[in-house]
Structure formats: structure tokens, C-alpha cells
Design a protein around this motif. Structure first.
Motif, PDB file in Angstrom:
ATOM      1  N   UNK A 194       0.837  -1.201   0.000  1.00 39.22           N
ATOM      2  CA  UNK A 194       0.000   0.000   0.000  1.00 39.22           C
ATOM      3  C   UNK A 194       0.870   1.247   0.000  1.00 39.22           C
ATOM      4  N   UNK A 195       1.956   1.230   0.764  1.00 43.21           N
ATOM      5  CA  UNK A 195       2.883   2.365   0.768  1.00 43.21           C
ATOM      6  C   UNK A 195       3.469   2.597  -0.617  1.00 43.21           C
ATOM      7  N   UNK A 246      -6.282   9.615  -0.942  1.00 47.95           N
ATOM      8  CA  UNK A 246      -7.029   9.476   0.309  1.00 47.95           C
ATOM      9  C   UNK A 246      -7.582   8.065   0.534  1.00 47.95           C
ATOM     10  N   UNK A 247      -8.177   7.398  -0.491  1.00 50.81           N
ATOM     11  CA  UNK A 247      -8.621   6.013  -0.239  1.00 50.81           C
ATOM     12  C   UNK A 247      -7.496   5.078   0.193  1.00 50.81           C
ATOM     13  N   UNK A 255      -7.174   1.850   8.264  1.00 49.40           N
ATOM     14  CA  UNK A 255      -8.130   0.825   8.677  1.00 49.40           C
ATOM     15  C   UNK A 255      -7.431  -0.513   8.915  1.00 49.40           C
ATOM     16  N   UNK A 256      -6.502  -0.862   8.034  1.00 54.04           N
ATOM     17  CA  UNK A 256      -5.777  -2.117   8.189  1.00 54.04           C
ATOM     18  C   UNK A 256      -4.907  -2.109   9.447  1.00 54.04           C
ATOM     19  N   UNK A 257      -4.281  -0.958   9.741  1.00 56.70           N
ATOM     20  CA  UNK A 257      -3.445  -0.881  10.932  1.00 56.70           C
ATOM     21  C   UNK A 257      -4.276  -0.998  12.203  1.00 56.70           C
ATOM     22  N   UNK A 258      -5.425  -0.316  12.227  1.00 57.12           N
ATOM     23  CA  UNK A 258      -6.305  -0.418  13.394  1.00 57.12           C
ATOM     24  C   UNK A 258      -6.831  -1.837  13.566  1.00 57.12           C
ATOM     25  N   UNK A 259      -7.138  -2.461  12.439  1.00 52.97           N
ATOM     26  CA  UNK A 259      -7.629  -3.841  12.500  1.00 52.97           C
ATOM     27  C   UNK A 259      -6.542  -4.779  13.021  1.00 52.97           C
TER      28      UNK A 259
END
Length: 298
Positions: free
Chosen positions: A215-216, A280-281, A288-292
Motif C-alpha cells: 500500500x505504501x 485518500x482512499x 483501517x488495516x493498521x487499526x484492524x
């Protein structure tokens, strides 16, 4: 009092940077957005005709050159994504082959030290039919081979993509290699003991574990593609015709060649919107992935 002052020092130290960012970044965006609503041409005009405030944008989206720029942006983005694929393959090869790792890492990272202008000039020479690769292959007897890609509107964009992949693959290789190094070595040992095949190991275990790295890379790639300008100027200068125009080149051309500040401002604001829609997406997905992941590890 002394404790309160020590807490305020970081904020005071950051105040000049925040002020510069607000004026130079946010202020410049606001100024550009305002000019895009005016009839500004060679000289800025600040009066807005609210009955025709979308005049520049209507003209922009009816411009065939802008349509070509957006089409080429999509092609450049899809083609340049191969740099991430090649970067991962190179990283995997270097990660599994310990001997000579430093040497190959330096070799693949070397193009990153070259500016895009120099990269474009070098690849323009490579595609030169009298001096470059085509002349070399003809000298070897392969007279049917043609590498005069920059002379044809159908192939010029693909030549630019090839140069971009060569220049950026080493950078993505370095990011992927750092991601591979962060994977626990016990995972490799356990997969080997369980008899997991090479392809299943990477497709079902390693790549999912490196999703944040991918993603990065996608975020950095999207930003690089949207602002692509240097390599276009160095290789084709937008030609043949306008076949290799991209939004950044279109904007600079509207400002310099056409001397139309309002029109260029409308193109620049549209580029900003495109960047936000792509950037932004990806940031939201990463968050979201990090929080998950953090929630699942608790």
C-alpha cells in the motif's frame, strides 16, 4: 512555570513551520482555486463573474488535449505499476541470495540516483534509431528489429513507461526488501518444514504479510505518476503531436505556452482533486488495516 514553559517549547519551535505551511501550501491552493474561477489570462484577475464561474472548467473538459492527458495518466499509472512488481521480484531474489547482496542492491538502486531529466535523456538516446539500441541490433544482423518508439504516437507512451520502470524499480526494491527483512525467520523455517511450495509461500503467506508495504508503494507510485513531467519533457516534450501529454505537462503548457493563468489554475485544481481521489482512499485503507491489526493483536 518552568514545567509549563518546557511543554510549550515544542509548539513554539513548530510555529514557524506551521505558518510557512499554511501560507505557502494552503494559501497557494486557495489562490489557485480562486484564479481558476476568473477570466485570468496573462495577468491574474481577481474578479469572478458568478454567472460563468465554471467557464474555465467547462473549457478544460471539452479540450481534446486534456482528454488525451487523462488517458495517458491511466496508461502511465497501469504501466508504472510494473515497477512495484519488478521491485518485489528483485527484493525476493536478493533476500534469498545472501552472497553479493550489497553489490546487487547497489546496482539496482543506482538508477534512483539519476534525475528524471537525465533518465529521459538517456532513454531518448537508447531509442534513437541512428545511435541507440536499434542501430546496435542492426549491426549484429537483426535488421528487421525496430526500436524507434518515440517517433510513433502509438508507442511513445510505452517508451516513457519503460524509462520510468527502469528508474523507479530500485526504489520499490529497497522498500520491499525492508519489508521482507521484517518477517520473522521462523515463518520461513516452519513453511519449509511443512513442505509449503515456493509459490504458495509467497502468494499465501509472504505477500499478505507485506500488505502495508504494498500500500505504501502504491501511494508513492500514484503521487509520482500524477506529477510526472520531467521524463516527458526530456524524452518527447509532449510529442509526437500531443500524444504523450499528461496532466502536469498540460498544466505547465497552458501556463507557459498559452499564457493562460486561469486555464492552468483550473487544470491544477483538477489535478489536486484527482490526487485526493487516489491518495485518500489508499491512506484510509492503510489506517483501517493498521487499526484492524492492532485490534486483533490485543
Amino acid at each position: 512555570m518552568q514545567l509549563r514553559w518546557s511543554r510549550m517549547m515544542p509548539q513554539l519551535a513548530l510555529a514557524p513551520a506551521v505558518a510557512v505551511t499554511f501560507v505557502a501550501f494552503i494559501g497557494a491552493i486557495g489562490w489557485t482555486a480562486w484564479l481558476s474561477l476568473t477570466r485570468s489570462r496573462r495577468v491574474p484577475e481577481y474578479e469572478i463573474d458568478w454567472s460563468q464561474w465554471t467557464r474555465q472548467y467547462e473549457r478544460l473538459f471539452n479540450d481534446a488535449g486534456w482528454a488525451i492527458s487523462l488517458h495517458n495518466l491511466v496508461i502511465l499509472g497501469i504501466g508504472s505499476a510494473l515497477a512495484i512488481v519488478f521491485g518485489f521480484i528483485l527484493a525476493a531474489m536478493i533476500d534469498r541470495e545472501w552472497r553479493g547482496e550489497s553489490f546487487f542492491r547497489t546496482v539496482f538502486l543506482y538508477p534512483l540516483a539519476v534525475s528524471l531529466i537525465v533518465t529521459g535523456a538517456a532513454w531518448r538516446w537508447i531509442f534513437n534509431p541512428q545511435l541507440g539500441l536499434q542501430n546496435f541490433l542492426h549491426g549484429l544482423g537483426f535488421t528487421s528489429v525496430s526500436f524507434n518508439w518515440l517517433a510513433s504516437p502509438e508507442t511513445a507512451m510505452y517508451a516513457i513507461i519503460l524509462a520510468s520502470i527502469w528508474q523507479s524499480s530500485g526504489f520499490y526494491m529497497a522498500l520491499m526488501l525492508s519489508g521482507l527483512k521484517s518477517i520473522n525467520t521462523e515463518i520461513w523455517s516452519a513453511a519449509r518444514l511443512d513442505g509449503v511450495s515456493f509459490w504458495r509461500l509467497y502468494l499465501e503467506i509472504i505477500i499478505p504479510m507485506m500488505k502495508f508495504t504494498f500500500i505504501t508503494c502504491a501511494i508513492l507510485l500514484s503521487l509520482g505518476v500524477i506529477k510526472a513531467y520531467d521524463v516527458i519533457v526530456a524524452m518527447t516534450n509532449g510529442g509526437p503531436g500531443n500524444s504523450t501529454w499528461v496532466p502536469a505537462y498540460f498544466t505547465i503548457n497552458a501556463l507557459s505556452a498559452k499564457s493562460n493563468i486561469g486555464y492552468a489554475s483550473a487544470a491544477a485544481i483538477t489535478m489536486l482533486v484527482i490526487t485526493a481521489l487516489i491518495f485518500l482512499p489508499l491512506v484510509l485503507i492503510t489506517t483501517w488495516q493498521q487499526r484492524r491489526a492492532n485490534g486483533g493483536s490485543r
